[in-house]
Each structure stands twice: as structure tokens, then as C-alpha cells.
Write an enzyme that holds these catalytic residues in place. Sequence first.
Site, PDB file in Angstrom:
ATOM      1  N   LYS A 145      26.509 110.580  13.705  1.00  9.37           N
ATOM      2  CA  LYS A 145      27.359 111.025  14.812  1.00  9.37           C
ATOM      3  C   LYS A 145      28.673 110.256  14.860  1.00  9.37           C
ATOM      4  O   LYS A 145      29.693 110.791  15.272  1.00  9.37           O
ATOM      5  CB  LYS A 145      26.634 110.832  16.136  1.00  9.37           C
ATOM      6  CG  LYS A 145      25.706 111.960  16.523  1.00  9.37           C
ATOM      7  CD  LYS A 145      25.410 111.869  18.003  1.00  9.37           C
ATOM      8  CE  LYS A 145      24.441 112.933  18.447  1.00  9.37           C
ATOM      9  NZ  LYS A 145      23.975 112.668  19.821  1.00  9.37           N
ATOM     10  N   GLY A 146      28.604 108.988  14.527  1.00 13.21           N
ATOM     11  CA  GLY A 146      29.816 108.162  14.501  1.00 13.21           C
ATOM     12  C   GLY A 146      30.478 108.030  15.859  1.00 13.21           C
ATOM     13  O   GLY A 146      31.699 108.145  15.971  1.00 13.21           O
TER      14      GLY A 146
ATOM     15  N   HIS B  19      23.453  92.260   4.540  1.00 10.55           N
ATOM     16  CA  HIS B  19      22.894  92.278   5.898  1.00 10.55           C
ATOM     17  C   HIS B  19      22.058  91.016   6.134  1.00 10.55           C
ATOM     18  O   HIS B  19      21.338  90.930   7.129  1.00 10.55           O
ATOM     19  CB  HIS B  19      21.953  93.472   6.071  1.00 10.55           C
ATOM     20  CG  HIS B  19      22.619  94.810   6.149  1.00 10.55           C
ATOM     21  ND1 HIS B  19      23.732  95.058   6.915  1.00 10.55           N
ATOM     22  CD2 HIS B  19      22.294  96.000   5.571  1.00 10.55           C
ATOM     23  CE1 HIS B  19      24.062  96.333   6.796  1.00 10.55           C
ATOM     24  NE2 HIS B  19      23.223  96.925   5.992  1.00 10.55           N
TER      25      HIS B  19
ATOM     26  N   MET C 147      34.998 110.373   5.142  1.00 10.12           N
ATOM     27  CA  MET C 147      33.860 109.666   4.538  1.00 10.12           C
ATOM     28  C   MET C 147      32.642 110.573   4.426  1.00 10.12           C
ATOM     29  O   MET C 147      31.887 110.507   3.465  1.00 10.12           O
ATOM     30  CB  MET C 147      33.500 108.434   5.370  1.00 10.12           C
ATOM     31  CG  MET C 147      34.341 107.222   5.027  1.00 10.12           C
ATOM     32  SD  MET C 147      33.772 105.729   5.875  1.00 10.12           S
ATOM     33  CE  MET C 147      32.254 105.353   4.986  1.00 10.12           C
TER      34      MET C 147
ATOM     35  N   SER D 155      20.950 104.458  16.033  1.00  9.93           N
ATOM     36  CA  SER D 155      21.361 104.772  14.665  1.00  9.93           C
ATOM     37  C   SER D 155      20.251 104.361  13.698  1.00  9.93           C
ATOM     38  O   SER D 155      19.903 105.107  12.776  1.00  9.93           O
ATOM     39  CB  SER D 155      22.672 104.035  14.350  1.00  9.93           C
ATOM     40  OG  SER D 155      23.076 104.278  13.040  1.00  9.93           O
TER      41      SER D 155
ATOM     42  N   LYS E 104      23.500  99.203  10.513  1.00  9.52           N
ATOM     43  CA  LYS E 104      23.911 100.297  11.417  1.00  9.52           C
ATOM     44  C   LYS E 104      25.052  99.916  12.359  1.00  9.52           C
ATOM     45  O   LYS E 104      25.260 100.553  13.391  1.00  9.52           O
ATOM     46  CB  LYS E 104      22.734 100.859  12.244  1.00  9.52           C
ATOM     47  CG  LYS E 104      21.461 101.147  11.494  1.00  9.52           C
ATOM     48  CD  LYS E 104      21.642 101.694  10.128  1.00  9.52           C
ATOM     49  CE  LYS E 104      22.271 103.065  10.087  1.00  9.52           C
ATOM     50  NZ  LYS E 104      22.670 103.405   8.683  1.00  9.52           N
TER      51      LYS E 104
HETATM   52  P1  A3P Z   1      25.564 106.655  13.736  1.00  7.93           P
HETATM   53  O1  A3P Z   1      24.198 106.704  13.156  1.00  7.93           O
HETATM   54  O2  A3P Z   1      25.562 106.228  15.172  1.00  7.93           O
HETATM   55  O3  A3P Z   1      26.346 107.917  13.532  1.00  7.93           O
HETATM   56  P2  A3P Z   1      26.149 101.221   8.608  1.00  7.93           P
HETATM   57  O4  A3P Z   1      27.224 101.571   7.651  1.00  7.93           O
HETATM   58  O5  A3P Z   1      26.211  99.791   9.057  1.00  7.93           O
HETATM   59  O6  A3P Z   1      24.800 101.613   8.100  1.00  7.93           O
HETATM   60  O7  A3P Z   1      26.401 102.030   9.951  1.00  7.93           O
HETATM   61  C1  A3P Z   1      26.206 103.424  10.006  1.00  7.93           C
HETATM   62  C2  A3P Z   1      26.813 103.936  11.289  1.00  7.93           C
HETATM   63  O8  A3P Z   1      28.249 103.870  11.169  1.00  7.93           O
HETATM   64  C3  A3P Z   1      26.457 105.388  11.564  1.00  7.93           C
HETATM   65  O9  A3P Z   1      26.387 105.508  12.989  1.00  7.93           O
HETATM   66  C4  A3P Z   1      27.670 106.096  10.981  1.00  7.93           C
HETATM   67  O10 A3P Z   1      27.876 107.396  11.489  1.00  7.93           O
HETATM   68  C5  A3P Z   1      28.783 105.167  11.397  1.00  7.93           C
HETATM   69  N1  A3P Z   1      29.999 105.352  10.566  1.00  7.93           N
HETATM   70  C6  A3P Z   1      30.099 105.303   9.233  1.00  7.93           C
HETATM   71  N2  A3P Z   1      31.345 105.606   8.836  1.00  7.93           N
HETATM   72  C7  A3P Z   1      32.059 105.864   9.962  1.00  7.93           C
HETATM   73  C8  A3P Z   1      33.420 106.245  10.214  1.00  7.93           C
HETATM   74  N3  A3P Z   1      34.285 106.440   9.226  1.00  7.93           N
HETATM   75  N4  A3P Z   1      33.792 106.431  11.502  1.00  7.93           N
HETATM   76  C9  A3P Z   1      32.913 106.243  12.514  1.00  7.93           C
HETATM   77  N5  A3P Z   1      31.621 105.880  12.342  1.00  7.93           N
HETATM   78  C10 A3P Z   1      31.199 105.699  11.071  1.00  7.93           C
END
Ligand code: A3P
Length: 284
Positions: free
Chosen positions: A247-248, A98, A222, A128, A43
Site C-alpha cells: 500500500k505504501g 536488518h 518501484m 506490513s 518493513k
Molecule cells: P506496506 O506493506 O505498508 O505497503 P521494506 O522495504 O523495509 O520491506 O518495507 C516495505 C514497505 O515499504 C511496504 O509497506 C512498501 O509498500 C513500502 N514501500 C516500498 N517502496 C516504497 C515507495 N517507493 N514509496 C512508499 N512506500 C514504499
Amino acid sequence: MADYLWFEGIPLPSIEVEKELIEETRDKFVIRDEDTVILSYPKSGTNWVIEMVCLIQSKGDPNWIQSVPIWDRSPWIESQKGYQKLINKEGPRLISSHLPFHLFPKSFFSSKAKVIYIIRNPRDVLVSGYFFWSKTKFARNPESMTTYFEWFLKGNVVYGSWFEHTCAWLSMREKDNFLLLNYEDMKQDTKSIIKKICDFLGKKLEPDELDMVLKYSSFQAMKENNMSNYSLVPEDMVTQNWALLRKGMSGDWKNHFTVAQAEAFDKVFQEKMASFPPGLFPWE
Ligand code: A3P
């Protein structure tokens, strides 16, 4: 209900991961000098970096990211399918993981393979993670944020303690083959981070190619790309309103933590991360 797969005291997802595989990964998997590894605590923005690296490799051409699932472009070393894909692939590989430091393939530590390690404010990682694990069936489901908050501070969450994962991997941060990125800077100045990744990987992009990388790795792009937004995950593994790209944003924890939780978290963070220099963690 799904539970964890426990390996030497570390909770792991119970789907696609097996004890024997983790052992084999650590003891036998050969990391090659020409490999690039994208590593993080879950996350932290892992898939975002994978997308950026893929787009850098294709010089901004979206064809690859729009036709091949993200987990086939950069397979997860600790998953059954990912492991098989990786051992059968010739030439330089993109590898995602991970795994905590002590479970990562031993061969890496004597290789010249490059590692990109991503960190994110652990408070946002927690939030997240709560939404991710409560709405998917890959591991134990927390029934409330309060429960997940407690599990997180104890390290009883997937891939174990954020603090231990981060402290151990950050011991590599002065090495030439290690690039440390953080989600907050990625959000604030994505273009500079893409350039930083290019420099680290020895890739030179033209300005218009760089703009394409930026465009196709954006949150919106994405979210709309079925090869990257995890909509290919089987429906019975997730609940209806689940999304990887949720939410990003940075700082969403403020919408979820109580004052008492925020204080408790500060205290633990200060205790556990005291040995690191100020400025290393942009959110503090
Ligand atoms: P949130 O749950 O806070 O929105 P991972 O890839 O390590 O599992 O992380 C997922 C988190 O990265 C999620 O956060 C996701 O929305 C965010 N994320 C993935 N792609 C993104 C992008 N292009 N821009 C911003 N955040 C992104």
C-alpha cells in the site's frame, strides 16, 4: 511450513540465513570506512531507501536500478549470497541489513562507515509485516492478524523485538556517521529527504538529477520495476497476490487494529520508549 532460525534468542528467516554465517558476520566481516550501510527493522521502507541511494549514486540515471536486482546493488550482509558478494567486492560498498545492534559486524563500531537507519510507526511495521510474512515462505507464517499482533509485542517475529532493535540502534543517533530517517517524513516530503541523504553521503545533485531520483524512486515506479519489486523472488516462495510494494501509506494500522489492540499497543510503546525525547517519533 517454514519456521524461524533462532540465533541467541532472536528469530531470523530460515531461508538464506545460517547460524554460522551470523556468527561470522558479527565476528569476522570487515566493514570498510568507505561503505554505506542501509539498516532497519523489516518493513520500515528499507527497499525504498536503497532505491533512493542507488539513484543518488547514478545521479538519477535509472539504468542501474532497471538492470540489476536490488539485492545485488545493495546486498544483505546476513544472507549467504549477499555475504559472498560483499566480501568479493572491491571499493565502496552499499550494504543492507536488518541485524539487531548486537549481531552487527563488530568492525563497524570502530569504522567511519556511514549508516542510514530507517524507522517507521511500529503499528504500520506490524501490519506490513503481517501481510509480508503470511504470504511468503521465508519464515513462520502467522495465521491471523491477532496472532501476529501477539507475536510482535513479544518480539517473536523476524529479527526480534521492534522495541529492542530500535532502542539499541537509536543509541547511535548523535554520531556523525549515523543518519536517522523515518518513513512518515519520507512520505510527506520525499524531496527533502533525498537532499538530506545527499548531504549525508557528500553527493551534490543538479535540480534535474534530483527530480529523476524522485521520479524513479516513487511507489509507482518501484512497483513497476521488476528489479526492485521482488517479482524475481522464486514463485514457490510467495503466494499469488503477494507484493513487496503493498500500500505504501502511513497509518494503515487504523484499518486493521481493534480498539483494544490500539490501546494495548499504546501502553507497550509508552513503557518501552519512555526514555526518548518527544518529537523523535513523528507518529506519536
Ligand atoms: P506496506 O506493506 O505498508 O505497503 P521494506 O522495504 O523495509 O520491506 O518495507 C516495505 C514497505 O515499504 C511496504 O509497506 C512498501 O509498500 C513500502 N514501500 C516500498 N517502496 C516504497 C515507495 N517507493 N514509496 C512508499 N512506500 C514504499
